[in-house]
Design a protein around this motif. Structure first.
Motif, short mmCIF file in Angstrom:
data_model
loop_
_atom_site.label_atom_id
_atom_site.label_comp_id
_atom_site.label_asym_id
_atom_site.label_seq_id
_atom_site.Cartn_x
_atom_site.Cartn_y
_atom_site.Cartn_z
N TYR A 1 0.84 -1.18 0.00
CA TYR A 1 0.00 0.00 0.00
C TYR A 1 0.89 1.24 0.00
O TYR A 1 1.98 1.25 0.58
N GLY B 1 -5.58 7.95 3.51
CA GLY B 1 -5.60 6.55 3.84
C GLY B 1 -4.73 5.75 2.89
O GLY B 1 -4.34 6.24 1.83
N PRO B 2 -4.39 4.53 3.25
CA PRO B 2 -3.56 3.70 2.38
C PRO B 2 -4.27 3.36 1.07
O PRO B 2 -5.49 3.14 1.06
N GLN C 1 0.77 5.19 1.26
CA GLN C 1 0.00 6.13 2.08
C GLN C 1 0.67 7.50 2.05
O GLN C 1 1.74 7.68 2.62
#
Lengths: 114, 118
Positions: B35, B42-43, B37
């Protein structure tokens, strides 16, 4: 694409008070999760609630889910300074190859003042 | 049990340079995620592996980002060449099963690799 959105973006309370954060999402889901992220750290799973559940408890956490309104709330009771963190709701969304992926909102930054 | 391990924790590079991040998932976890971020957000999922196969890389900027998971265990994420907008935390995560609508299994995150591109 982002599915869930938290509200408020930031929340500041005194120690001992309750904190409530909300999450709204766009499409039908089978489950919703809440994660916490302390500053400079990774995300930690808090609780999962399934679409056939209306409320779930874990220690000082209480999560509700209203599928008719496509919304969820996270309540932290008797907050402590250590609860200061960002809180994210995570919901499933269709990703590439029609596989489901977990998507996160922008989070609610909770500050608990001692 | 040991958590998801990532390295390096912090990296500062100049734009157009390259960088690589390493991840070791929780033992036995078949699914691995990267992910991105960006600060204040948010991720966002970049890529998702099931064992050593790619399940979803629809949001990976393939002109500059690449990832591999050799032997279905460790994974590396590479950025080449880096741009200023790549400044972010890169989170590796893993789960026992391929995450799906019905299973809703927990995803475990590492502490992240912080990248600053100057």
């Amino acid at each position: 694409s982002q599915q869930g959105e938290e509200d408020p973006q930031a929340l500041s309370i005194q120690e001992g008070e309750n904190a409530t954060m909300n999450c709204s999402y766009k499409t039908s889901i089978n489950n919703l999760q809440w994660y916490r992220q302390n500053s400079g750290r990774g995300l930690v799973h808090l609780i999962l609630i399934r679409s056939n559940e209306r409320e779930k408890h874990s220690g000082r956490l209480r999560v509700t889910l209203d599928t008719s309104k496509k919304s969820s709330s996270l309540l932290i009771t008797a907050s402590r300074a250590a609860d200061t963190a960002s809180y994210f709701c995570a919901t499933p969304a269709i990703g590439g190859g029609s596989n489901y992926k977990l998507t996160f909102g922008k989070g609610t930054l909770l500050t608990v003042n001692p | 049990e040991a958590g998801v391990a990532q390295s390096p924790r912090y990296k500062i590079i100049e734009k157009r340079q390259s960088v690589a991040f390493w991840c070791n998932p929780i033992s036995g976890h078949a699914t691995l995620y990267w992910y991105q971020q960006i600060l204040g957000q948010g991720p966002k999922l970049l890529i998702q592996f099931q064992n050593n196969g790619v399940v979803d890389d629809s949001q990976l900027p393939k002109d500059r980002f690449s990832a591999e998971r050799l032997k279905g265990v460790d994974s590396t994420l590479k950025i080449q060449p880096a741009k200023l907008e790549d400044s972010a935390v890169y989170l590796c995560a893993s789960s026992f099963f391929l995450w799906g609508q019905g299973s809703g299994n927990t995803i475990y995150f590492g502490e992240g690799s912080w990248l600053t591109v100057v």
